[in-house]
Each structure stands twice: as structure tokens, then as C-alpha cells.
Design a protein around this motif. Structure first.
Motif, short mmCIF file in Angstrom:
data_model
loop_
_atom_site.label_atom_id
_atom_site.label_comp_id
_atom_site.label_asym_id
_atom_site.label_seq_id
_atom_site.Cartn_x
_atom_site.Cartn_y
_atom_site.Cartn_z
N PHE A 1 15.47 6.54 5.92
CA PHE A 1 14.37 6.77 4.99
C PHE A 1 13.85 8.19 5.16
CE2 PHE A 1 11.92 5.60 8.70
CZ PHE A 1 10.73 6.31 8.59
N ILE A 2 13.23 8.69 4.08
CA ILE A 2 12.63 10.03 4.07
C ILE A 2 11.17 9.87 3.70
CG2 ILE A 2 12.64 12.30 2.97
CD1 ILE A 2 15.62 11.84 2.33
N LYS A 3 10.32 10.59 4.41
CA LYS A 3 8.88 10.52 4.19
C LYS A 3 8.29 11.86 4.58
CE LYS A 3 5.12 7.20 5.06
NZ LYS A 3 4.85 6.86 3.67
N ALA A 4 7.02 12.08 4.25
CA ALA A 4 6.34 13.32 4.60
C ALA A 4 5.01 13.03 5.28
CB ALA A 4 6.11 14.17 3.35
N LEU A 5 4.54 13.98 6.07
CA LEU A 5 3.22 13.90 6.65
C LEU A 5 2.66 15.30 6.79
CD1 LEU A 5 3.02 13.33 10.45
CD2 LEU A 5 5.16 13.88 9.38
N SER A 6 1.36 15.37 6.97
CA SER A 6 0.67 16.64 7.12
C SER A 6 0.12 16.75 8.52
CB SER A 6 -0.46 16.72 6.09
OG SER A 6 -1.14 17.94 6.18
N ILE A 7 0.36 17.88 9.15
CA ILE A 7 -0.17 18.15 10.49
C ILE A 7 -0.76 19.55 10.47
CG2 ILE A 7 0.37 18.43 12.94
CD1 ILE A 7 2.72 16.54 12.57
N GLY B 1 -3.38 16.86 -1.35
CA GLY B 1 -2.38 16.85 -0.29
C GLY B 1 -1.41 18.00 -0.34
N ARG B 2 -0.34 17.81 0.37
CA ARG B 2 0.72 18.79 0.49
C ARG B 2 2.04 18.09 0.25
NH1 ARG B 2 -3.54 19.83 3.10
NH2 ARG B 2 -4.12 21.87 3.87
N SER B 3 3.03 18.86 -0.14
CA SER B 3 4.34 18.26 -0.35
C SER B 3 5.41 19.13 0.29
CB SER B 3 4.63 18.07 -1.84
OG SER B 3 4.82 19.32 -2.47
N VAL B 4 6.54 18.50 0.52
CA VAL B 4 7.72 19.18 1.03
C VAL B 4 8.91 18.65 0.24
CG1 VAL B 4 8.05 17.48 2.88
CG2 VAL B 4 9.00 19.78 3.15
N THR B 5 9.86 19.51 -0.04
CA THR B 5 11.04 19.11 -0.83
C THR B 5 12.23 18.97 0.11
OG1 THR B 5 10.18 20.24 -2.76
CG2 THR B 5 12.53 19.74 -2.76
N ILE B 6 12.89 17.82 0.02
CA ILE B 6 14.08 17.54 0.82
C ILE B 6 15.16 17.07 -0.13
CG2 ILE B 6 15.07 16.15 2.68
CD1 ILE B 6 12.18 15.81 3.72
N ASP B 7 16.31 17.73 -0.08
CA ASP B 7 17.43 17.38 -0.96
C ASP B 7 17.01 17.35 -2.42
OD1 ASP B 7 18.95 17.13 1.36
OD2 ASP B 7 18.72 14.95 1.44
N GLY B 8 16.14 18.28 -2.81
CA GLY B 8 15.71 18.39 -4.20
C GLY B 8 14.65 17.40 -4.63
N VAL B 9 14.15 16.57 -3.72
CA VAL B 9 13.13 15.58 -4.05
C VAL B 9 11.83 15.94 -3.35
CG1 VAL B 9 12.50 13.13 -3.92
CG2 VAL B 9 14.88 13.77 -4.31
N GLU B 10 10.74 15.95 -4.11
CA GLU B 10 9.43 16.26 -3.56
C GLU B 10 8.83 15.03 -2.90
OE1 GLU B 10 5.84 18.99 -5.15
OE2 GLU B 10 6.44 17.37 -6.51
N HIS B 11 8.35 15.20 -1.67
CA HIS B 11 7.72 14.12 -0.91
C HIS B 11 6.31 14.57 -0.56
CE1 HIS B 11 11.48 11.92 -0.41
NE2 HIS B 11 12.03 13.10 -0.33
N TRP B 12 5.35 13.70 -0.82
CA TRP B 12 3.93 14.03 -0.63
C TRP B 12 3.40 13.52 0.69
CZ3 TRP B 12 1.03 17.27 -3.39
CH2 TRP B 12 1.57 17.72 -4.61
N ALA B 13 2.62 14.37 1.35
CA ALA B 13 1.96 14.02 2.60
C ALA B 13 0.51 13.77 2.33
CB ALA B 13 2.13 15.15 3.61
N PRO C 1 0.78 -1.23 0.00
CA PRO C 1 0.00 0.00 0.00
C PRO C 1 0.82 1.29 0.00
CG PRO C 1 -0.91 -1.55 1.56
CD PRO C 1 0.40 -2.11 1.11
N THR C 2 2.07 1.24 0.52
CA THR C 2 2.87 2.47 0.61
C THR C 2 4.16 2.39 -0.21
OG1 THR C 2 4.01 1.75 2.61
CG2 THR C 2 1.96 2.98 2.91
N LYS C 3 4.28 1.35 -1.02
CA LYS C 3 5.50 1.18 -1.81
C LYS C 3 5.74 2.41 -2.67
CE LYS C 3 7.71 -2.29 -4.74
NZ LYS C 3 8.84 -2.56 -3.88
N GLY C 4 6.95 2.96 -2.59
CA GLY C 4 7.31 4.12 -3.38
C GLY C 4 6.93 5.46 -2.76
N GLU C 5 6.28 5.45 -1.60
CA GLU C 5 5.89 6.71 -0.96
C GLU C 5 6.97 7.28 -0.06
OE1 GLU C 5 2.16 6.27 1.05
OE2 GLU C 5 1.14 5.66 -0.80
N GLN C 6 8.04 6.57 0.12
CA GLN C 6 9.16 7.05 0.91
C GLN C 6 10.45 6.70 0.19
OE1 GLN C 6 6.76 5.03 3.00
NE2 GLN C 6 7.35 3.44 1.59
#
Length: 177
Positions: free
Chosen positions: A47-53, A165-177, A35-40
Motif C-alpha cells: 500500500f501507498i500512503k502519505a503523512l506530514s512531519i 494539508g500537503r501532498s506528495v506524488t508517487i508513481d504519478g499519483v498524488e497522495h494527501w497527508a 474513516p480512511t477508505k480511499g486515502e491509500q
């Protein structure tokens, strides 16, 4: 309506961890859970991942700073727009996500009374259960996963996340929350 956040480092913290804890098994799970393959973004020891708060996207990188499962040590960097209180909420949620504070001693004692199950425990010794990161994600997946094949549900989940959703960029890579 997707929202993109800046990727500033808010802070670096240590995660509370109860031994035994084998972070390599958590990374393997994160890399392969359908269900979460490729989301991190998973690497050998992080590992790097994102979340929304509260309507804001936060990214985080969890890194193993020690290889000993009897003295586990994990650090977390928190990224996004926020202050230290927001970062501490991210840390708390990541500890819950990785179940780092679960004490497995009673579970291991019970497993010893069931030899076939104990064989599984020995193979997975130090593994702590990895959960869905948020309750809304778990609810969403339970609906999507029940109605169609996993790849279709995963694609629908990704589309919903990128649309609303929302995203945040870390080290030039966009991660979706």
C-alpha cells in the motif's frame, strides 16, 4: 494553502515485525476502514500512503517481501523532500501505525481461556491492529465522525486535508497527508 512536495525516493528500509504478522489482514483493513477508505492506494501485497512531519509531506510504500506469517518481512520506500533522519522518522511512525512490533503472545494465551473469543482469534490469527496514522487525524475523525454520517465526515476530512494539508506524488499519483 495546500503544499505539494517532490516525489524523490529518500530511501528503502525494512520494518521491524514481530510474528505472527499477517500483512494481508492489514491490507484488508486499510482498504475497508470507513474513516480512511480511499486515502491509500492498496494492492495485493502493498500500500501507498502519505503523512506530514514537521510541515513536510512524505509518501511511503509498504510491501510484503515474504508470505510466511511466522517470518514476516516488510519493506518500506520513503518518498519526499528530506534526508535519512526524516525517512527514519517515517519508518518509526509506520511501524506504530501498523503495530508491527506488538507482541501478541500474551493476548493469544488469554484468548485460549475464552472459547468463543478464541474462535475470533483463530480467524484473525496474525492480525495486528492498524491505527490512525497520526494523533491529529484521530482527533479530527473523532469530531467529524461523531457529528454526521461516515460518508459526510469522510468528505469533510478529505476537504480539510486538501485545503490545509500537503501532498506528495508517487508513481504519478498524488497522495494527501
Amino acid at each position: 494553502m495546500n503544499i505539494k512536495a517532490s516525489s524523490g525516493l529518500i530511501g528503502e528500509y525494512s520494518l521491524a515485525v514481530v510474528a505472527p504478522f499477517d500483512f494481508r489482514q492489514s491490507l484488508e483493513f486499510l482498504e475497508n476502514f470507513p474513516p480512511t477508505k480511499g486515502e491509500q492506494e492498496v494492492s495485493e501485497n502493498s500500500f501507498i500512503k502519505a503523512l506530514s512531519i514537521a510541515g513536510k509531506a512524505y509518501g511511503f510504500r509498504v510491501t510484503s517481501t515474504g508470505e510466511d506469517v511466522l517470518r514476516p518481512s516488510l519493506s518500506i520506500e520513503v518518498f519526499g523532500e528530506g534526508d535519512e533522519s526524516a525517512a527514519k522518522e517515517v519508518v518509526k511512525r509506520v511501524e506504530e501505525f501498523l503495530c508491527t512490533t506488538d507482541d501478541l503472545r500474551d493476548f493469544y494465551s488469554l484468548a485460549k481461556t475464552d472459547p468463543p473469543f478464541d474462535e475470533v482469534v483463530v480467524r484473525r490469527w496474525g492480525m495486528h491492529h492498524v491505527r490512525f496514522l497520526t494523533y491529529p487525524e484521530a482527533c479530527c475523525w473523532s469530531i467529524l465522525g461523531a457529528r454526521q454520517p461516515v460518508p459526510v465526515g469522510r468528505r469533510m476530512k478529505r476537504d480539510l486535508t486538501q485545503r490545509y494539508g500537503r501532498s506528495v506524488t508517487i508513481d504519478g499519483v498524488e497522495h494527501w497527508a
